[in-house]
Design an enzyme around this catalytic site. Structure first.
Site, PDB file in Angstrom:
ATOM      1  N   MET A   1       6.982  -5.606 -18.570  1.00 34.03           N
ATOM      2  CA  MET A   1       6.721  -4.310 -19.185  1.00 34.03           C
ATOM      3  C   MET A   1       5.227  -3.979 -19.365  1.00 34.03           C
ATOM      4  O   MET A   1       4.872  -3.145 -20.183  1.00 34.03           O
ATOM      5  CB  MET A   1       7.448  -4.210 -20.543  1.00 34.03           C
ATOM      6  N   ARG A   2       4.370  -4.650 -18.624  1.00 37.88           N
ATOM      7  CA  ARG A   2       2.939  -4.345 -18.695  1.00 37.88           C
ATOM      8  C   ARG A   2       2.506  -3.694 -17.395  1.00 37.88           C
ATOM      9  O   ARG A   2       2.940  -4.125 -16.318  1.00 37.88           O
ATOM     10  CB  ARG A   2       2.119  -5.618 -18.892  1.00 37.88           C
TER      11      ARG A   2
ATOM     12  N   ASN B   1       8.691  -4.324  -7.600  1.00 34.11           N
ATOM     13  CA  ASN B   1       9.151  -4.017  -8.959  1.00 34.11           C
ATOM     14  C   ASN B   1      10.536  -3.382  -8.870  1.00 34.11           C
ATOM     15  O   ASN B   1      10.864  -2.746  -7.880  1.00 34.11           O
ATOM     16  CB  ASN B   1       8.185  -3.030  -9.614  1.00 34.11           C
TER      17      ASN B   1
ATOM     18  N   HIS C   1      12.959  -0.632 -10.856  1.00 36.19           N
ATOM     19  CA  HIS C   1      12.846   0.443 -11.846  1.00 36.19           C
ATOM     20  C   HIS C   1      14.225   1.051 -12.118  1.00 36.19           C
ATOM     21  O   HIS C   1      14.982   1.316 -11.180  1.00 36.19           O
ATOM     22  CB  HIS C   1      11.883   1.521 -11.333  1.00 36.19           C
TER      23      HIS C   1
END
Ligand code: GRF
Length: 258
Positions: free
Chosen positions: A129-130, A151, A153
């Protein structure tokens, strides 16, 4: 491959299971986190995978107290970051922005140090979450034509970027939700799309049901995309399309080799 998580790590579990049952040609070299309490780290340890945590919260708190300048990595180049990130480097916002990115670079340098011990081909963000800055991204993507950070999403990008994809999809009243796996670039959830899966949202469904349905698809989609990477079938290419009036536009797409 390496995996970075911040929380529960159900996607990590899906990757571990796919690897253990040979559905993907992947070996997980490490699982890292910005949060020492992340349950994802516990999952990894249960499978004997090396773990580490770089406690962002603590580091950022300490940087607020001390002299940030002394901690910033030597190879952090503010001017090139401004150009890459397309930041408007106005005098008023400059100090704040520089502080933000310099403090993230301190955390990211610590992540990179941990990762150095375990060479990897692919880095998968699974609920990490960064936001990663160009400082980190360029250290990992040594060949700019071959991105290697993925990633997942929880929305059909480019709709609903940010940290609550299913919530935003649900609140908007969408009839279809979904998930997306993409390569990471300098923007937030903007990188070239590798794969997507969609599901219908019925009027009577709750947000919890939508999340559960989406997550189930994530657990299928992420291993599939990782396997395409393992087979070296993903190519990011720029395509030029011509419209009827002869005007042209460019688009970046991930092509999947047969
Ligand atoms: C997932 O919905 C993922 O799409 C998003 O964060 C969530 C992580 O869930 N980026 P988990 O930690 O893998 O269970």
């Amino acid at each position: 491959m390496g995996v970075l998580v911040s929380g529960g790590g159900s996607n990590l579990q899906a990757i571990i299971d796919a690897s253990a049952s040979n559905r993907i040609d992947a070996e997980i070299a490490f699982v890292g986190s910005d949060n020492p309490e992340a349950y994802g780290l516990t999952r990894a340890r249960k499978h004997g995978i090396r773990t580490f945590a770089v406690d962002y919260k603590k580091i950022l708190q300490e940087l607020r107290k001390g002299r940030l300048e002394d901690q910033v990595p030597e190879d952090f180049d503010w001017e090139s970051l401004v150009a890459k990130q397309g930041l408007r480097d106005t005098a008023s916002g400059r100090k704040e922005l520089k502080r933000y990115f310099s403090s993230r670079a301190v955390c990211e340098a610590a992540l990179l140090r941990e990762m150095e011990a375990c060479p990897f081909d692919l880095l998968a963000l699974a609920g990490f979450m960064r936001v990663l800055t160009p400082y980190f991204i360029d250290h990992v993507n040594v060949d700019p034509t071959r991105p290697r950070i993925m990633n997942i999403h929880p929305a059909l990008l480019p709709a609903f970027p940010g940290n609550d994809g299913y919530g935003d999809t649900f609140r908007y009243g969408c009839k279809v939700g979904g998930c997306t796996v993409h390569f990471v670039d300098y923007g937030e959830d903007t990188g070239p799309i590798i794969g997507q899966k969609a599901f219908e949202i019925e009027p009577h469904e709750s947000l919890d049901e939508v999340r559960a349905e989406g997550l189930k698809l994530e657990w299928e989609l992420y291993p599939e995309c990782i396997q395409l990477f393992a087979e070296d079938r993903l190519r990011v290419v720029t395509r030029v399309s011509t419209l009827k009036d002869d005007s042209e536009f460019m688009r970046k797409v991930v092509e999947i080799a047969r």
